[in-house]
Design a protein around this motif. Sequence first.
Motif, PDB file in Angstrom:
ATOM      1  N   GLY A 163       0.799  -1.217   0.000  1.00 52.84           N
ATOM      2  CA  GLY A 163       0.000   0.000   0.000  1.00 52.84           C
ATOM      3  C   GLY A 163       0.828   1.262   0.000  1.00 52.84           C
ATOM      4  O   GLY A 163       0.388   2.312  -0.491  1.00 52.84           O
ATOM      5  N   ALA A 164       2.044   1.192   0.548  1.00 51.98           N
ATOM      6  CA  ALA A 164       2.887   2.381   0.613  1.00 51.98           C
ATOM      7  C   ALA A 164       3.205   2.924  -0.768  1.00 51.98           C
ATOM      8  O   ALA A 164       3.298   4.137  -0.975  1.00 51.98           O
ATOM      9  N   ILE A 165       3.377   2.031  -1.739  1.00 45.38           N
ATOM     10  CA  ILE A 165       3.786   2.448  -3.084  1.00 45.38           C
ATOM     11  C   ILE A 165       2.624   3.062  -3.862  1.00 45.38           C
ATOM     12  O   ILE A 165       2.826   3.657  -4.921  1.00 45.38           O
ATOM     13  N   THR A 166       1.417   2.963  -3.370  1.00 42.07           N
ATOM     14  CA  THR A 166       0.292   3.605  -4.045  1.00 42.07           C
ATOM     15  C   THR A 166       0.164   5.069  -3.652  1.00 42.07           C
ATOM     16  O   THR A 166      -0.665   5.784  -4.215  1.00 42.07           O
ATOM     17  N   ASP A 167       0.982   5.518  -2.703  1.00 41.62           N
ATOM     18  CA  ASP A 167       0.955   6.911  -2.254  1.00 41.62           C
ATOM     19  C   ASP A 167       2.118   7.673  -2.893  1.00 41.62           C
ATOM     20  O   ASP A 167       3.276   7.398  -2.587  1.00 41.62           O
ATOM     21  N   PRO A 168       1.856   8.640  -3.781  1.00 39.50           N
ATOM     22  CA  PRO A 168       2.928   9.345  -4.491  1.00 39.50           C
ATOM     23  C   PRO A 168       3.909  10.040  -3.554  1.00 39.50           C
ATOM     24  O   PRO A 168       5.109  10.087  -3.845  1.00 39.50           O
ATOM     25  N   ASP A 169       3.416  10.609  -2.445  1.00 44.92           N
ATOM     26  CA  ASP A 169       4.317  11.302  -1.525  1.00 44.92           C
ATOM     27  C   ASP A 169       5.306  10.335  -0.891  1.00 44.92           C
ATOM     28  O   ASP A 169       6.486  10.657  -0.695  1.00 44.92           O
ATOM     29  N   THR A 170       4.843   9.140  -0.559  1.00 42.51           N
ATOM     30  CA  THR A 170       5.734   8.138   0.022  1.00 42.51           C
ATOM     31  C   THR A 170       6.754   7.674  -1.004  1.00 42.51           C
ATOM     32  O   THR A 170       7.942   7.492  -0.688  1.00 42.51           O
ATOM     33  N   VAL A 171       6.316   7.464  -2.240  1.00 43.37           N
ATOM     34  CA  VAL A 171       7.242   7.062  -3.306  1.00 43.37           C
ATOM     35  C   VAL A 171       8.329   8.117  -3.483  1.00 43.37           C
ATOM     36  O   VAL A 171       9.514   7.795  -3.633  1.00 43.37           O
ATOM     37  N   ALA A 172       7.955   9.389  -3.443  1.00 40.91           N
ATOM     38  CA  ALA A 172       8.937  10.470  -3.587  1.00 40.91           C
ATOM     39  C   ALA A 172       9.964  10.413  -2.463  1.00 40.91           C
ATOM     40  O   ALA A 172      11.167  10.603  -2.695  1.00 40.91           O
ATOM     41  N   LEU A 173       9.508  10.139  -1.241  1.00 43.17           N
ATOM     42  CA  LEU A 173      10.426  10.024  -0.112  1.00 43.17           C
ATOM     43  C   LEU A 173      11.392   8.867  -0.300  1.00 43.17           C
ATOM     44  O   LEU A 173      12.594   8.987  -0.063  1.00 43.17           O
ATOM     45  N   LEU A 174      10.870   7.725  -0.735  1.00 44.61           N
ATOM     46  CA  LEU A 174      11.707   6.544  -0.929  1.00 44.61           C
ATOM     47  C   LEU A 174      12.718   6.754  -2.047  1.00 44.61           C
ATOM     48  O   LEU A 174      13.882   6.377  -1.936  1.00 44.61           O
ATOM     49  N   ARG A 175      12.291   7.366  -3.141  1.00 47.67           N
ATOM     50  CA  ARG A 175      13.161   7.524  -4.296  1.00 47.67           C
ATOM     51  C   ARG A 175      14.293   8.500  -4.026  1.00 47.67           C
ATOM     52  O   ARG A 175      15.382   8.377  -4.597  1.00 47.67           O
ATOM     53  N   ARG A 176      14.073   9.485  -3.173  1.00 50.53           N
ATOM     54  CA  ARG A 176      15.144  10.429  -2.863  1.00 50.53           C
ATOM     55  C   ARG A 176      16.180   9.816  -1.925  1.00 50.53           C
ATOM     56  O   ARG A 176      17.280  10.338  -1.793  1.00 50.53           O
ATOM     57  N   GLY A 177      15.843   8.695  -1.304  1.00 51.76           N
ATOM     58  CA  GLY A 177      16.768   8.089  -0.366  1.00 51.76           C
ATOM     59  C   GLY A 177      17.662   7.035  -0.963  1.00 51.76           C
ATOM     60  O   GLY A 177      18.657   6.638  -0.360  1.00 51.76           O
ATOM     61  N   GLY A 178      17.331   6.536  -2.151  1.00 47.88           N
ATOM     62  CA  GLY A 178      18.126   5.480  -2.760  1.00 47.88           C
ATOM     63  C   GLY A 178      17.294   4.667  -3.722  1.00 47.88           C
ATOM     64  O   GLY A 178      16.143   5.009  -4.021  1.00 47.88           O
ATOM     65  N   PRO A 179      17.852   3.559  -4.243  1.00 49.23           N
ATOM     66  CA  PRO A 179      17.124   2.732  -5.210  1.00 49.23           C
ATOM     67  C   PRO A 179      15.871   2.113  -4.597  1.00 49.23           C
ATOM     68  O   PRO A 179      15.827   1.786  -3.415  1.00 49.23           O
ATOM     69  N   VAL A 180      14.843   1.964  -5.425  1.00 47.85           N
ATOM     70  CA  VAL A 180      13.613   1.273  -5.022  1.00 47.85           C
ATOM     71  C   VAL A 180      13.578  -0.055  -5.766  1.00 47.85           C
ATOM     72  O   VAL A 180      13.619  -0.089  -7.002  1.00 47.85           O
TER      73      VAL A 180
END
Length: 258
Positions: free
Chosen positions: A24-41
């Motif tokens: 479910g986390a990956i369906t939230d664009p804001d969470t994806v943006a946080l993850l992508r700025r921290g490293g590879p997904v």
Amino acid sequence: MCIRDRSVIASLAGQEGVISTGGGAITDPDTVALLRRGGPVVFLSAPADVLHSRIRGSARPALTSLPPDDEIRTVLAARMPAYIGASDCCIDTRAISPREVCRRVRSAVTGGTLSETDRARGLAFLEKTPLPPEEVKGLKNFLDKQTRADMRLCAVIGNPCLHSKSPALFNHLFSRSGLTYWYTRIQWPSIGPVMNCARALDIKGLSVTIPFKSAVMPFLSDIEPHAAAIGAVNTVVRCGDCLLYTSPSPRDRTRSRM
């Protein structure tokens, strides 16, 4: 996905380690943006039947009123575009051990997804295309530094497509978004060599223009129903060794309803 989960992920910014999230986390664009700025997904994928066998008998709460196997297939189908689009690297886990999954994740994160042989083969083809020498040089420089899974290549493909302004637009957006991606152009008369190049260079995404919107479809292992109905593809997203997920443009979706 609740705000608390997003806040926890945000609090981990700048720290070393691996963050494992629920689907479910990956369906939230804001969470994806946080993850992508921290490293590879990295997307650890598996078919619905494998997922069902793995969670059978667990205390996992239901997400819908459907039977478990139907729920998994329905939710997975709905979320798959988000999963594939958000990931830098996809690993099919259906037939490998947890230890092998960890090995492949580490290899992708620390060594990238591109072998020297494939890199040389892909660049050799691009040097035969009409891509301007300065763009070939910039592409070589990017690939020389491609040592992490979050350094990926994207391209517009077509004939002609050298007039496309997409590289300037997307490279600016990649930089603004904190993504270490590079967007280029591949112009060639036939689709086969283009797709061979895309696989050799492990290209993450393709923008498809004339005359390849229909010609590209036989090369794809998954085609969105709207695109299949229209008989044309606008975007191709790579996931793993062979899976290419496709989607039509919003305009094409409108046409399919007319």
